[in-house]
Design a protein around this motif. Structure first.
Motif, short mmCIF file in Angstrom:
data_model
loop_
_atom_site.label_atom_id
_atom_site.label_comp_id
_atom_site.label_asym_id
_atom_site.label_seq_id
_atom_site.Cartn_x
_atom_site.Cartn_y
_atom_site.Cartn_z
N ALA A 144 0.83 -1.21 0.00
CA ALA A 144 0.00 0.00 0.00
C ALA A 144 0.87 1.26 0.00
O ALA A 144 0.54 2.25 -0.66
CB ALA A 144 -0.92 -0.01 1.22
N ILE A 145 1.98 1.23 0.73
CA ILE A 145 2.87 2.39 0.76
C ILE A 145 3.46 2.65 -0.63
O ILE A 145 3.53 3.78 -1.10
CB ILE A 145 3.99 2.19 1.80
CG1 ILE A 145 3.42 2.24 3.22
CG2 ILE A 145 5.09 3.25 1.63
CD1 ILE A 145 4.43 1.91 4.30
N MET A 146 3.84 1.56 -1.31
CA MET A 146 4.40 1.72 -2.65
C MET A 146 3.37 2.28 -3.62
O MET A 146 3.67 3.10 -4.47
CB MET A 146 4.95 0.39 -3.14
CG MET A 146 6.19 -0.07 -2.38
SD MET A 146 6.96 -1.54 -3.07
CE MET A 146 7.66 -0.89 -4.58
N HIS A 147 2.11 1.86 -3.47
CA HIS A 147 1.06 2.35 -4.34
C HIS A 147 0.72 3.82 -4.03
O HIS A 147 0.22 4.53 -4.89
CB HIS A 147 -0.21 1.51 -4.18
CG HIS A 147 -0.09 0.14 -4.77
ND1 HIS A 147 0.69 -0.14 -5.87
CD2 HIS A 147 -0.68 -1.04 -4.43
CE1 HIS A 147 0.59 -1.42 -6.17
NE2 HIS A 147 -0.22 -1.99 -5.31
N ALA A 148 1.00 4.26 -2.79
CA ALA A 148 0.66 5.62 -2.39
C ALA A 148 1.66 6.66 -2.87
O ALA A 148 1.40 7.86 -2.79
CB ALA A 148 0.55 5.70 -0.86
N GLY A 435 13.78 9.15 1.54
CA GLY A 435 13.35 9.89 2.73
C GLY A 435 13.35 11.38 2.50
O GLY A 435 12.39 12.08 2.88
N ALA A 436 14.39 11.90 1.87
CA ALA A 436 14.47 13.34 1.60
C ALA A 436 13.32 13.77 0.69
O ALA A 436 12.71 14.82 0.90
CB ALA A 436 15.82 13.69 0.96
N GLY A 437 13.03 12.96 -0.32
CA GLY A 437 11.94 13.29 -1.24
C GLY A 437 10.59 13.27 -0.56
O GLY A 437 9.76 14.16 -0.76
N PHE A 438 10.36 12.24 0.28
CA PHE A 438 9.09 12.14 1.01
C PHE A 438 8.87 13.33 1.93
O PHE A 438 7.80 13.94 1.94
CB PHE A 438 9.07 10.84 1.84
CG PHE A 438 8.69 9.62 1.05
CD1 PHE A 438 8.79 9.58 -0.33
CD2 PHE A 438 8.25 8.48 1.70
CE1 PHE A 438 8.45 8.46 -1.05
CE2 PHE A 438 7.89 7.35 1.00
CZ PHE A 438 8.00 7.34 -0.39
N VAL A 439 9.89 13.66 2.72
CA VAL A 439 9.76 14.76 3.67
C VAL A 439 9.48 16.07 2.94
O VAL A 439 8.59 16.85 3.33
CB VAL A 439 11.04 14.88 4.53
CG1 VAL A 439 11.00 16.15 5.37
CG2 VAL A 439 11.20 13.65 5.44
N ALA A 440 10.23 16.34 1.86
CA ALA A 440 10.02 17.58 1.11
C ALA A 440 8.63 17.61 0.49
O ALA A 440 7.96 18.65 0.52
CB ALA A 440 11.09 17.70 0.03
N LEU A 458 1.63 8.16 3.32
CA LEU A 458 2.81 8.99 3.13
C LEU A 458 3.09 9.85 4.36
O LEU A 458 4.24 10.09 4.71
CB LEU A 458 2.65 9.88 1.91
CG LEU A 458 2.99 9.28 0.54
CD1 LEU A 458 2.95 10.35 -0.53
CD2 LEU A 458 4.35 8.60 0.57
N TRP A 459 2.02 10.32 5.01
CA TRP A 459 2.19 11.06 6.26
C TRP A 459 2.88 10.17 7.30
O TRP A 459 3.85 10.59 7.96
CB TRP A 459 0.84 11.53 6.80
CG TRP A 459 0.31 12.76 6.14
CD1 TRP A 459 -0.66 12.83 5.19
CD2 TRP A 459 0.73 14.12 6.38
NE1 TRP A 459 -0.87 14.13 4.80
CE2 TRP A 459 -0.04 14.96 5.53
CE3 TRP A 459 1.66 14.71 7.23
CZ2 TRP A 459 0.11 16.33 5.50
CZ3 TRP A 459 1.81 16.09 7.20
CH2 TRP A 459 1.04 16.88 6.35
N GLY A 460 2.39 8.95 7.44
CA GLY A 460 2.97 8.04 8.42
C GLY A 460 4.40 7.67 8.08
O GLY A 460 5.28 7.64 8.96
N THR A 462 6.51 9.41 6.28
CA THR A 462 7.35 10.60 6.46
C THR A 462 7.70 10.80 7.93
O THR A 462 8.82 11.20 8.27
CB THR A 462 6.64 11.85 5.91
OG1 THR A 462 6.38 11.66 4.52
CG2 THR A 462 7.48 13.09 6.11
N ALA A 463 6.75 10.51 8.81
CA ALA A 463 7.03 10.60 10.25
C ALA A 463 8.12 9.61 10.64
O ALA A 463 9.02 9.93 11.44
CB ALA A 463 5.75 10.33 11.04
N LEU A 464 8.07 8.40 10.07
CA LEU A 464 9.11 7.40 10.35
C LEU A 464 10.46 7.88 9.82
O LEU A 464 11.50 7.68 10.48
CB LEU A 464 8.74 6.07 9.71
CG LEU A 464 7.54 5.34 10.30
CD1 LEU A 464 7.25 4.07 9.51
CD2 LEU A 464 7.77 5.00 11.77
N PHE A 465 10.46 8.49 8.65
CA PHE A 465 11.71 9.01 8.11
C PHE A 465 12.26 10.14 8.98
O PHE A 465 13.48 10.27 9.12
CB PHE A 465 11.51 9.50 6.68
CG PHE A 465 11.79 8.46 5.64
CD1 PHE A 465 13.04 7.87 5.54
CD2 PHE A 465 10.80 8.05 4.78
CE1 PHE A 465 13.30 6.91 4.59
CE2 PHE A 465 11.05 7.07 3.82
CZ PHE A 465 12.31 6.51 3.73
#
Length: 481
Positions: A144-148, A435-440, A458-460, A462-465
């Motif tokens: 699901a994360i990959m699809h998101a 991680g850098a891409g997700f956070v940005a 993606l919110w979740g 990004t929090a892990l990252f």
């Protein structure tokens, strides 16, 4: 040949429509047996260095009790896991994705985890990490994360991996080297040793030129031809020239081509032994670090390689993703159970894709060569990095071409894409780039008032990252350092 190009001489497999062809969908994906076989060889030769490097990293470290792992047994364990899991991925996942002990993770195990506990306990943590990943796959969370992930970020991941794999080729060959801190230089890397010198460097440079010329002329098997010819050239040079060092692998013909495997490390792990050596919180943080690194390294590799192969569906999804991710999780378990560290999908699989591999049939070749390595390691590891690295540089170019699909006029996706692309090679980590891409991406969307456009996963993630990036000060605050 670029995967998107088709030569007039490329024809469907002989026996198209046969059970083997239908099972692997070779004709359906526009491939041929020749391409798959060449791809399988190319992938093996670009990642065979792990048979040498993994034993060096793990065998050169000591655990809490001063014990070291046997190098011969590590070679056997590394080859065995790579062979078995690559074959399983080929048959079960039907994608040209080879697996072996993960670089980066093995260094964490050797220099961070093992000094806190015994080797059995450290490998038990790897098994736990693999089991946790399998649970994430079976619950559908990993898929699901990959699809998101938005399509522009997926494209950026592929491009970033292209730059990363090219940089690996330059570094492994010695074309790019680190400048020692003692030099008091503000420049972190340099060309060779300041200049390009020595026969090994000649082999690499000549190999790069040969590969790009063959590729430009659309010669089938360009990458594999280059690896083979440069290896032969390296063997000849090594016989007649005074070479100080080729690096990890030397192109010297072995006295004894056959070596008996030693399976002594198999099953040498303690699943919960680490809890008796360090605090529960430390175990949790160690497992978290291992899972996050393995999770997103694999995600980036799978997306990048399959995108380059043109196998993503209309929604930009990987075919049979659930099976692929489960096999990768099982590979992590197998790596820990064999004491060879977590096994994961290899970015060098892109070399096989560059040769035209599109199905799991290529894995039968790569896995078979790793199986042979159990007995023929002295022969199969004579390919020096200078002969194999040109393939990585050229594959980096092929993957870089996907940058044209990113909409650079939309800053809200272009900036995260840019960070994903540049952070990967500059930090030598796929995980860091993602991680850098997700956070940005999440921060920009939120600041533009478009937070609802961001998938909750993606919110979740990004929090892990965020925790991943600040884990060192977090450990200090918690008194773990």
């Amino acid at each position: 040949m670029h995967p998107s190009e088709t030569s007039a001489t490329d024809v469907p497999p002989t026996g198209s429509g046969s059970p083997l062809d239908r099972f692997f969908r070779i004709s359906e994906r526009g491939s041929t047996y020749g391409r798959e076989i060449r791809g399988g060889f190319a992938t093996f030769f670009t990642m065979a260095y792990i048979l040498v490097l993994n034993p060096i990293i793990l065998g050169g470290a000591e655990d809490k009790f001063g014990k070291q792992l046997d190098s011969v047994q590590l070679v056997t364990a590394t080859a065995l896991v790579a062979a078995v899991m690559t074959l399983i991925m080929g048959v079960g996942g039907n994608l040209p994705l080879a697996l072996a002990a993960g670089l980066g993770i093995n260094a964490v195990v050797a220099f961070q985890v093992a000094p806190m506990m015994g080797w059995d306990d450290a490998m038990g943590l790897i098994v736990l990490e693999g089991l946790l990943i399998c649970v994430l796959v079976m619950t559908g969370l990993r898929e699901a994360i990959m699809h998101a992930i938005p399509q522009p970020l997926k494209q950026a991941i592929s491009v970033g991996i292209g730059l990363f794999i090219a940089f690996i080729g330059f570094v492994d060959s010695g074309f790019v080297t680190r400048i020692p801190d003692a030099a008091n230089s503000t420049v972190p890397v340099q060309l060779g040793t300041g200049t390009l010198t020595g026969w090994p460097m000649f082999v690499f440079c000549f190999g790069v030129l040969m590969t790009i010329v063959l590729l430009a002329r659309k010669v089938k098997g360009a990458i594999l031809i280059s690896i083979v010819l440069m290896t032969v050239l390296a063997v000849v040079i090594n016989e007649f020239a005074d070479i100080k060092s080729w690096g990890l692998t030397s192109p010297a013909l072995p006295d004894k081509p056959v070596a008996a495997p030693d399976f002594g490390l198999l099953g040498k792990f303690d699943l919960f032994g680490s809890f008796g050596q360090v605090s529960v919180l430390t175990v949790v943080l160690l497992v978290f670090t291992l899972v996050l690194s393995d999770f997103f390294d694999t995600m980036g590799t799978v997306v990048g390689v399959t995108a380059e192969a043109g196998l993503l569906d209309e929604q930009g999804q990987v075919p049979g993703l659930g099976r692929v991710l489960l096999i990768d999780g099982v590979a992590a378990v197998a790596g820990g159970a064999s004491s060879s560290s977590s096994a994961t999908t290899y970015i060098e699989s892109a070399a096989g894709v560059g040769e035209g591999a599109r199905t799991g049939f290529a894995n039968l070749i790569t896995g078979g060569l790793f199986a042979l390595a159990l007995f023929l390691t002295p022969v199969l590891t004579i390919v020096p990095l200078q002969a194999a690295s040109p393939a990585l540089v050229v594959v980096g170019f092929l993957m870089m071409t996907q940058v044209k699909h990113i909409d650079w006029d939309r800053y809200e996706v272009a900036i995260p894409a840019f960070l994903t692309i540049v952070v990967m090679p500059f930090t030598y980590s796929i995980t860091n780039g993602i991680g850098a891409g997700f956070v940005a991406y999440v921060i920009i969307k939120a600041c533009l008032g478009k937070a609802r456009e961001v998938h909750w996963l993606l919110w979740g993630t990004t929090a892990l990252f965020f925790v991943y990036f600040v884990i060192d000060p977090l450990e200090q605050v918690l008194g773990l350092k």
